[in-house]
Write a protein that holds these residues in place. Sequence first.
Motif, short mmCIF file in Angstrom:
data_model
loop_
_atom_site.label_atom_id
_atom_site.label_comp_id
_atom_site.label_asym_id
_atom_site.label_seq_id
_atom_site.Cartn_x
_atom_site.Cartn_y
_atom_site.Cartn_z
N GLY A 4 40.09 58.24 27.10
CA GLY A 4 41.03 59.10 26.40
C GLY A 4 42.26 59.45 27.23
N ALA A 5 42.53 58.64 28.25
CA ALA A 5 43.64 58.95 29.15
C ALA A 5 44.98 58.82 28.42
N LYS A 6 45.88 59.76 28.72
CA LYS A 6 47.24 59.72 28.12
C LYS A 6 48.14 58.95 29.06
N VAL A 7 48.35 57.66 28.76
CA VAL A 7 49.18 56.81 29.62
C VAL A 7 50.16 56.02 28.77
N LYS A 8 51.20 55.44 29.43
CA LYS A 8 52.17 54.58 28.74
C LYS A 8 51.78 53.13 28.97
N GLU A 9 51.71 52.33 27.90
CA GLU A 9 51.42 50.92 28.08
C GLU A 9 52.71 50.15 28.33
N VAL A 10 52.79 49.42 29.45
CA VAL A 10 53.97 48.62 29.75
C VAL A 10 53.91 47.28 29.03
N CYS A 11 52.80 46.61 29.14
CA CYS A 11 52.65 45.35 28.40
C CYS A 11 51.18 44.99 28.27
N GLU A 12 50.90 44.17 27.28
CA GLU A 12 49.56 43.63 27.07
C GLU A 12 49.48 42.31 27.82
N LEU A 13 48.38 42.07 28.51
CA LEU A 13 48.18 40.81 29.23
C LEU A 13 46.91 40.18 28.68
N ASN A 14 47.06 39.05 28.05
CA ASN A 14 45.96 38.50 27.27
C ASN A 14 44.94 37.75 28.13
N TYR A 15 44.19 38.49 28.95
CA TYR A 15 43.08 37.88 29.68
C TYR A 15 42.03 38.96 29.88
N ALA A 16 40.82 38.51 30.21
CA ALA A 16 39.75 39.44 30.53
C ALA A 16 38.96 38.82 31.66
N LYS A 17 37.71 39.26 31.88
CA LYS A 17 37.07 38.86 33.13
C LYS A 17 36.88 37.36 33.30
N SER A 18 36.58 36.64 32.22
CA SER A 18 36.35 35.23 32.48
C SER A 18 37.19 34.28 31.66
N GLY A 19 38.35 34.72 31.19
CA GLY A 19 39.13 33.75 30.47
C GLY A 19 40.37 34.36 29.86
N PHE A 20 41.16 33.52 29.23
CA PHE A 20 42.42 33.95 28.66
C PHE A 20 42.21 34.25 27.18
N ARG A 21 41.45 35.29 26.93
CA ARG A 21 41.17 35.71 25.55
C ARG A 21 40.65 37.14 25.62
N PRO A 22 40.66 37.85 24.51
CA PRO A 22 40.18 39.24 24.52
C PRO A 22 38.66 39.28 24.64
N VAL A 23 38.15 40.43 25.04
CA VAL A 23 36.72 40.70 24.91
C VAL A 23 36.52 41.59 23.69
N ARG A 24 35.29 41.62 23.21
CA ARG A 24 34.99 42.44 22.02
C ARG A 24 33.79 43.34 22.30
N TRP A 25 33.84 44.56 21.81
CA TRP A 25 32.67 45.44 21.81
C TRP A 25 32.06 45.37 20.43
N VAL A 26 30.80 44.98 20.37
CA VAL A 26 30.18 44.75 19.06
C VAL A 26 28.88 45.53 18.93
N LEU A 27 28.60 45.93 17.69
CA LEU A 27 27.34 46.58 17.37
C LEU A 27 26.33 45.47 17.08
N CYS A 28 25.22 45.46 17.83
CA CYS A 28 24.25 44.36 17.70
C CYS A 28 22.86 44.87 17.43
N VAL A 29 22.10 44.05 16.74
CA VAL A 29 20.67 44.32 16.50
C VAL A 29 19.91 43.02 16.74
N PRO A 30 18.60 43.09 16.91
CA PRO A 30 17.83 41.85 17.04
C PRO A 30 18.03 40.98 15.80
N GLU A 31 17.99 39.66 15.99
CA GLU A 31 18.21 38.72 14.88
C GLU A 31 17.36 39.08 13.67
N ALA A 32 16.11 39.50 13.91
CA ALA A 32 15.18 39.73 12.82
C ALA A 32 15.25 41.14 12.23
N SER A 33 16.14 41.97 12.76
CA SER A 33 16.21 43.36 12.30
C SER A 33 16.66 43.45 10.84
#
Lengths: 291, 291, 291, 291, 291, 291
Positions: free
Chosen positions: D78-107
């Motif tokens: 919740g930090a109040k900061v100014k964004e200078v620019c977006e840089l399209n990379y994440a830890k292992s590649g040149f693409r975004p990461v996603r936070w997803v809600l997951c359940v077991p396949e059989a749920s």
Amino acid sequence: MDKKLRLGFPKGSLQDSTIELFKKAGIKINVSSRSYYPSSDDSELEIMLVRSQEIGKYVEEGFFDAGLTGYDWICESGAKVKEVCELNYAKSGFRPVRWVLCVPEASKIKSIKDLQGKRVATELINYTKKYFAKNKVKADVEFSWGATEAKAGTLVDAIVELTETGSSLRANKLRIVEELLTSTTRLITNAKALADKWKKEKIENLALLLKGALAAEGMVGLKMNVPIKALDKVTAVLPALKKPTISQLSDADWVALEVILEEKTVKKIIPALKRSGAEGIIEYPLNKIIY
Amino acid sequence: MDKKLRLGFPKGSLQDSTIELFKKAGIKINVSSRSYYPSSDDSELEIMLVRSQEIGKYVEEGFFDAGLTGYDWICESGAKVKEVCELNYAKSGFRPVRWVLCVPEASKIKSIKDLQGKRVATELINYTKKYFAKNKVKADVEFSWGATEAKAGTLVDAIVELTETGSSLRANKLRIVEELLTSTTRLITNAKALADKWKKEKIENLALLLKGALAAEGMVGLKMNVPIKALDKVTAVLPALKKPTISQLSDADWVALEVILEEKTVKKIIPALKRSGAEGIIEYPLNKIIY
Amino acid sequence: MDKKLRLGFPKGSLQDSTIELFKKAGIKINVSSRSYYPSSDDSELEIMLVRSQEIGKYVEEGFFDAGLTGYDWICESGAKVKEVCELNYAKSGFRPVRWVLCVPEASKIKSIKDLQGKRVATELINYTKKYFAKNKVKADVEFSWGATEAKAGTLVDAIVELTETGSSLRANKLRIVEELLTSTTRLITNAKALADKWKKEKIENLALLLKGALAAEGMVGLKMNVPIKALDKVTAVLPALKKPTISQLSDADWVALEVILEEKTVKKIIPALKRSGAEGIIEYPLNKIIY
Amino acid sequence: MDKKLRLGFPKGSLQDSTIELFKKAGIKINVSSRSYYPSSDDSELEIMLVRSQEIGKYVEEGFFDAGLTGYDWICESGAKVKEVCELNYAKSGFRPVRWVLCVPEASKIKSIKDLQGKRVATELINYTKKYFAKNKVKADVEFSWGATEAKAGTLVDAIVELTETGSSLRANKLRIVEELLTSTTRLITNAKALADKWKKEKIENLALLLKGALAAEGMVGLKMNVPIKALDKVTAVLPALKKPTISQLSDADWVALEVILEEKTVKKIIPALKRSGAEGIIEYPLNKIIY
Amino acid sequence: MDKKLRLGFPKGSLQDSTIELFKKAGIKINVSSRSYYPSSDDSELEIMLVRSQEIGKYVEEGFFDAGLTGYDWICESGAKVKEVCELNYAKSGFRPVRWVLCVPEASKIKSIKDLQGKRVATELINYTKKYFAKNKVKADVEFSWGATEAKAGTLVDAIVELTETGSSLRANKLRIVEELLTSTTRLITNAKALADKWKKEKIENLALLLKGALAAEGMVGLKMNVPIKALDKVTAVLPALKKPTISQLSDADWVALEVILEEKTVKKIIPALKRSGAEGIIEYPLNKIIY
Amino acid sequence: MDKKLRLGFPKGSLQDSTIELFKKAGIKINVSSRSYYPSSDDSELEIMLVRSQEIGKYVEEGFFDAGLTGYDWICESGAKVKEVCELNYAKSGFRPVRWVLCVPEASKIKSIKDLQGKRVATELINYTKKYFAKNKVKADVEFSWGATEAKAGTLVDAIVELTETGSSLRANKLRIVEELLTSTTRLITNAKALADKWKKEKIENLALLLKGALAAEGMVGLKMNVPIKALDKVTAVLPALKKPTISQLSDADWVALEVILEEKTVKKIIPALKRSGAEGIIEYPLNKIIY
């Protein structure tokens, strides 16, 4: 002139585990890269690296006095050799390997009978052909140079492939239909070598040491002090077949008890020994066991 | 439904160098351990890893639309396939491999004729048998599962073995008697795939890119400023076949000259260019060259 | 018979960086373990690995036509050789190394004068003795076989030691009192080799290529499109000494500008170029630069 | 006194890819083990390693003038900061990461609504609680210290977890129910730093170089000679948005054409260029692109 | 104040094997990179790393109370020190190293006499000069900084070089003319340290432990049950000098026999023991042996 | 149906040392990458990897029957669990870890009292808050996601951080003000598991084996022959608490003495034993000790 035993040594998947076993047996073998003639600290051995598949043939023809190779390749080559002893290890562990008939998990093939008229790929081609003939199934059995697992369901209908743990089959989503052959390593020789007294004894000593080193695998020694009145209770905890060594201590009420056990049973036995009255239990490692 | 080109990819000694070549050609291939189906960033390819020895057969039978394998194994298998292009690389470098008939350095055998009635071991058994027949020499040619170099002079009289640099032959003290076959990698296909317009174009594009990437191997770009009066002298230094790109600079007395050269020639040419009047010479790396 | 240039190549700390530099210069050198005669793809070179300390001596005596070694060891050995060119690199980077007189951080010694009657250890013993004599300081200068840093303050009062980044001195809590010598790598030859026209030219070409490869270190190429009306503003941003290559584009209002710059200046210049009107700026890597 | 820009640098999963990006941008950063203050060859930067999770907070509080961190952790803190620019990379590649809600396949859980009254574990706890509140679902959202994937279906009913390629989710047999957040790296600053003219320009230059280095990822340069009469056909093959640089050659019938393309499109475009009449096509690598 | 024994420890080729030997002797030494003062778990030792070549000198001068170095460097330096004990190991094994006079395989030099007036290079310069003088041969013996093997036959006529296994000499095609010196590691001290009772006992204990650890190298323990009636036959198989430990078992007809043997003899002795009536033979590893 | 003990296993810093300890205890655990369910050769265990921080909570809630985690995280989480036994090891050795309050070396803070009104960062936030409250110091204690050491003196005034050897604190120039907590690993369970007779015994056996394996760490066995007349002198050398095992040898004047000792005491005791009359002393390694 010094006598030498010419020994065919399995180059490839069995090589490292066989060198390791010889080391435990007290014979250090040193392979230098690009050389097929490893040196050893047993000056009576003349070792040559040859593929497992071919060792049987060359022992039969007398190029080698003895050799180590898998039972599977002895069968495949049809070599006429004498087995000195079975050594229960294979390329990655102390257990046999298996040659199994596999199909894709989703295949409709349920038994070897369903392969009538189908295509089968395998590296173990002679043995497989005989096996199909014995089962009265006519199939097109073709030689595979490798990467056999990938072929099942794409290039052929079924494969006959080697497995140790089954993990590679699972990774390739294959189902085992039938086991064709269980194989361990064998020390083999030929009639001519056995007719030479010196060679015969050398081969037998080698067998004794290799079996002693294998027997020590997964075994540990246990030593403990036991009050004489608790001795029956303590020995009752030990496996029936293991005769412990019992010696009198200076204190007349106590004996020292020493026994060799499988490491995997120790986690059950130690707590039981302690409850039965044993004290100062120590576990120590072993190099060799000759019963 | 998306169209796919089914491509047989050589598992084993050619695998890494072929993946590297595809990468330079702009196609990234990712092999995960235990899987025989590499993924790639070219969604029009469906790749399967198969042994070099077998790719010819499966392209001929139509399991694959195209494949990459060595000329040696195409000959050995006798597969009827169409060659799309020759790619001048093998397992460890940008040069052909050779199958040679070898004997121990001290052997009396001087030519193939001396092998009449002798024993020869090789992995390339069919080709070798034909070669001996063509030379009217009757020898016992037997299949070798590997470690062939060690056999010459001990288990057999001669071997036919693969060599790239000759260093392994030297290490095993072998002498080359005769060369049977020179082999490079080939992109192969079959008549059915060529009859499909989409597949034909896809295969031709693949050949263009692979050849472009191979052509850039060992090539570099050279850029320099040249006074117009020195242009003839400078271009005289360049290899006759290399047409440089010349563009006018703002300063009317100078042109910019750009040319692609073999890296190994640069150590001779750069000093000569400088002496001829070129200035600000820079050398830069290349990814691909399509003439 | 083919002509050969016999080249003394520095075995040890300079070896890897020198091989790397030759590779950039277009000459691939391959050292096999245990061999002192590296092979190369320049058939006119005959290379031998010798310690840096000894290359001067053997070039002077004519065993080698030319050699590469540090200026420090040329001084130490007192060898009479001709320097062809200075190459600004040392074992771990593109900068000189320094031999410095050091004492423990807490020592009272502030200048070389304070070492009168003291004990000094160094590997560079001849040069150090001369240096102390020149400074009229009498000290016991003894040869150190290595691990010299540990000796300062324990076994001796001061040391003269090599440093590149100073980090090893800091780690051993040493303070620099004075710098005795700054050293880079040199290409050296002798009068006899220079008297041979072929050898002289070969050595000069080698110097040209090695300097070209060194010059490209840390340099990059920049290419951009510039509207003619912004050309003055754009060129004003560039370092005065760098003459850009300017060529006319098809669109008469625009030119293409190309320039070679130090990589470390680019982070300042690119933003300025963009603000001055340049468009489509791309930066590309270089192999060699011959001014 | 020299001015410095204090920069918060993400320690942990983003660290290596960020160092790599800076290197491409022309700024070499050197992290020594156990130190949190990397050195760099840009003397105007003062860099400190801090966890991605905390960089927003410390930029907001003014401890840093600027920082690099993921959009996800900016939201979470919740930090109040100014964004200078977006840089399209994440830890292992040149693409975004996603936070997803997951359940077991059989749920049986099919949407977030089915989680009413259930238990959810996540490292992104504040953002997840707000997301559930916004969706009017009451669930017990608990903080997970890690190893979150293993918990779904055993210790909790669902998890909210980070994914880049989805392979870890598949390996743990999890099914994605919903995507909560897509995140890339951001260069952030605060109002106070922007009010300082020197700092503002330094931050903007940094953004320009980082974006230039990112833009060159997966891009290559293509150069070719084109007969003027084929120029329209050739340019028609190129992507509409890529304006090629065209310059006149000495031969009046030919022009040189140069263009920057995505590497992955090259395998389609090169064959087409060749068919359209381009000759001597070469592809070369790039370091940076500033449009 | 705690007493300390100052110990000179050989930096370089002997370092790792000496650390390993101390570990077996029960003293763990920990060397951190860049530090010359290893820590140990024996708080009575103060260890410093110094080159083997210099340890003799510093023990003589009293900087160290004791030290470990090769007999060769003690001779070379001419240091006056007291030898506490010989330790039979060198840099890569449990055997002496040898300094040998070598010439190229094809050289006409057959004995040291043939070197009259010739040039010889060696690192062991003082010892070699004395050796030549003793043999009344006048030769130009020059110091070699290393890479000495390459010099024989090119830069000099012969070399005096260290060899352990001879493999490096063979690789460089050198022939041994004569052996000058056989060397093992020595624990050395000086008169002053021996005059201090505490230091004398500390050094003697160190010698006892190091010799005990060395003695256990290549030794194993053997334990077996023997029927009393077979005891003579069994003990006859054992080497005469090895006195076995025999203890009575509870069963009055059997004894337990325990003996320490060289591992390399075990492959002969175990089969013989078994044939003589021993049962339940086990072999176990040892850490130390103090006779 | 087979009974299973559900065991929470610490993922992360304790993981490797715990697997190692189980192996010594006779239970082989195999973790495959990406799986949180390690397999083991004890079929009665069902193991799940969870973060140390969370194991207490999940044992308390009954998800696990037992677990292994640090005492620090049991305190931090406030979980209500039963401790079965203390195991004296932590992530990198056989000693406790400590949570300490640290400030920069140069800070004026001398005791916790000086932190009134200051800012403190820590990962162990609950425990730290309670500790400050107990000491009646009001400070702003904030959660740190990691890299905590760097924050002291820059972002916060003090930190509470984990240390094993103190080397990381020294490297960051931090001074310890106070120790908050000493922590070792604990085997924990809950009331419900203890109420199940099978689970209770399984947990107790596990504790016995783990303690036995830990006890053998740094211990060795010593065996020797002792003349009966020297027995008192020899046993006087041994630590009072270690009761040796003494057995009669065949030779009535001698006994065999066997004792287990700490390896680090052996370097003192062996020389003393020898001086007291013991002969043929051998030291051998141990796997486990159960007193």
